[in-house]
Structures are given as structure tokens and as C-alpha cells.
Design a protein around this motif. Structure first.
Motif, PDB file in Angstrom:
ATOM      1  N   ALA A  50      27.005 -51.948  57.010  1.00 16.34           N
ATOM      2  CA  ALA A  50      26.869 -50.513  56.729  1.00 16.34           C
ATOM      3  C   ALA A  50      27.049 -50.224  55.241  1.00 16.34           C
ATOM      4  O   ALA A  50      26.343 -49.387  54.663  1.00 16.34           O
ATOM      5  N   PRO A  55      21.134 -50.525  58.587  1.00 18.38           N
ATOM      6  CA  PRO A  55      21.353 -49.521  59.634  1.00 18.38           C
ATOM      7  C   PRO A  55      21.949 -50.131  60.893  1.00 18.38           C
ATOM      8  O   PRO A  55      21.280 -50.887  61.609  1.00 18.38           O
ATOM      9  N   GLU A  58      27.361 -46.705  64.324  1.00 21.51           N
ATOM     10  CA  GLU A  58      28.683 -46.346  63.813  1.00 21.51           C
ATOM     11  C   GLU A  58      29.756 -46.719  64.839  1.00 21.51           C
ATOM     12  O   GLU A  58      29.548 -46.596  66.047  1.00 21.51           O
ATOM     13  N   ILE A  95      15.067 -54.757  55.592  1.00 22.81           N
ATOM     14  CA  ILE A  95      16.416 -54.906  56.155  1.00 22.81           C
ATOM     15  C   ILE A  95      16.902 -56.341  55.971  1.00 22.81           C
ATOM     16  O   ILE A  95      18.055 -56.579  55.598  1.00 22.81           O
ATOM     17  N   ASN A 177      13.677 -41.405  62.114  1.00 24.85           N
ATOM     18  CA  ASN A 177      14.331 -42.376  61.236  1.00 24.85           C
ATOM     19  C   ASN A 177      13.862 -43.793  61.570  1.00 24.85           C
ATOM     20  O   ASN A 177      13.037 -44.005  62.443  1.00 24.85           O
ATOM     21  N   VAL A 180      17.331 -49.526  64.044  1.00 26.45           N
ATOM     22  CA  VAL A 180      18.768 -49.809  63.972  1.00 26.45           C
ATOM     23  C   VAL A 180      18.993 -51.251  64.433  1.00 26.45           C
ATOM     24  O   VAL A 180      18.390 -51.704  65.405  1.00 26.45           O
TER      25      VAL A 180
END
Length: 233
Positions: A50, A55, A58, A95, A177, A180
Motif C-alpha cells: 500500500a 492497490p 485495506e 503494478i 477504478n 485490486v
């Protein structure tokens, strides 16, 4: 933990997962059983990723005494289930580049490596369980030596941090978006093309060969990247 938690289907990991609500937000409860080290690795690597713009869901709450944590529920679907269009391959490789750029590892966490010994083990596992077990095929003469030589060659390539299981089942698409990343707790040093190659030969989807070739072409644009390095990995 207190609350109404519904068990989710079992997966390949040793963890158990439940879906519910935590402080008014949709959440996933992960129970690590007796795996205290696994919980610690998950939490620290989540924070590391993070902090470097990767991504990841959380983490809302950690309960070390019970070896449990509560994390964000990501509404979406695995990329193995969707049609890939537009800039998605480029986003995914971006990523992998963010992960590879991480050079500072938590001091109290062992940094594992996909080195020659581990690559030889992985290829031996493939030979035993896929060729001899699933296919019930005789092992061709010289195959063991050839796989060992392949492991040695791939281990000789430059390394960087890698997710190590970077495929479409571990990438969630969101209605809005970008994707993840999940299941990141096994991050380790690996041959630097490893995550990109995992996308190119993804076993979880029927992939147009142009997409596979596209990952290769995009990766080869990086300074110092060599075709043989990608192809052998």
C-alpha cells in the motif's frame, strides 16, 4: 469476532474466510488458525504494498491473539471471469513494476527467494504430480537434468521483489477504478520477469495469444530486458 459472519467457500490457502459487516462497512474476516507468522507476513506486506502504490484491500482491524484480521470487501470479480480490453494489460504490468521497485523490506520479516533450489523443487513437483500423476506419463530420458538446467538458468537472471502468484484469480476488477491485488502474502525475491510471465501464461483463463504476446512486448520495452530472459522464465 463479534458480528454476523457468513463462511465463504474454501480455497487453496489454509485460512478460513467469512463475509460480514465491520463498523458499518462490508468486510472480510480472515482466520489464520495457528499460523501466527502467516498473519504477521500478511499484515506487513499489505502495508508495504500500500505504501508503494500497489492497490490492495485495506485492513480494518487485526486481532493478534486470535490470529484474525478484518479487511475491506472489494466489490468486483476476478479478472479470470471478465473480457480484457483497452489498457488493462498495461495497468497490470505497471503494478508489477511498482512491486519490483520495492527495495526496502521490513527488517523483522524474512525475505524469501525463488532461487535455484526452490525453482528445482517447483519443477520437480510439476514433473511428479502433473506428468507422472495426472497424465500418468513416463518421464522422458534426460527430463530431470533438463529441468534442473532450466532452473539454474532462470535463477541466474536479475531478481526483484515479486508477488509470485500474479494471475487473474488474484486480481479483482472493480466497476470503477483499476484492479485490486489479493493473495500477496507470499511476496518474495524472484527472477524479475516472473510476475509478467505469470500474466502471459495465466492458466485460469482462455487467453487470446495476442494478449500473451502483448505482455511479452510490453515487458521487453524496459531497459536491459532480453527476450530469452522472458521466454525461459
Amino acid at each position: 469476532l463479534p458480528g454476523d459472519w457468513t463462511p465463504l467457500a474454501a480455497d487453496a490457502s489454509a485460512r478460513r474466510h467469512f463475509k460480514g459487516t465491520f463498523e458499518g462497512r462490508e468486510a472480510i474476516l480472515a482466520d489464520f488458525g495457528e499460523d501466527e507468522d502467516g498473519l504477521r507476513r500478511f499484515v506487513q506486506i499489505q502495508r508495504l504494498f500500500a505504501a508503494h502504490g500497489v492497490p490492495v484491500p485495506e485492513i480494518f482491524f487485526v486481532e493478534p491473539a486470535r490470529h484474525q484480521l478484518v479487511q475491506e470487501f472489494v466489490p468486483g470479480w476476478p479478472l479470470s471471469k471478465g473480457h480484457w480490453t483497452g489498457s488493462l494489460p498495461r495497468e497490470l504490468l505497471a503494478i508489477t513494476a511498482r512491486i519490483a521497485a520495492i527495495t526496502r523490506w521490513p527488517e523483522d520479516l524474512d525475505l524469501l527467494s525463488l532461487d535455484e533450489a526452490r525453482l528445482r523443487f517447483e519443477l520437480s513437483f510439476f514433473r511428479m504430480h502433473f506428468l507422472e500423476g495426472y497424465l500418468n506419463a513416463a518421464v522422458p530420458g534426460g527430463l530431470v537434468q533438463s529441468l534442473d538446467a532450466l532452473a539454474a538458468e532462470v535463477a541466474s537472471f536479475p531478481t526483484s521483489l515479486a508477488h509470485r502468484d500474479f494471475h487473474s484469480e488474484n486480481l479483482l476488477a472493480r466497476p470503477e477504478n483499476g484492479p485490486v491485488v489479493i493473495d500477496f502474502q507470499d511476496a518474495m525475491l524472484a527472477p524479475r520477469a516472473y510476475d509478467a510471465v505469470s500474466l502471459a501464461v495465466d492458466p485460469y483463463r482462455s487467453q487470446n495469444p495476442r494478449i500473451s504476446a502483448g505482455f511479452r512486448d510490453l515487458w521487453l520495452r524496459a531497459p536491459g530486458a532480453a527476450p530469452r530472459e522472458f521466454d525461459r522464465t
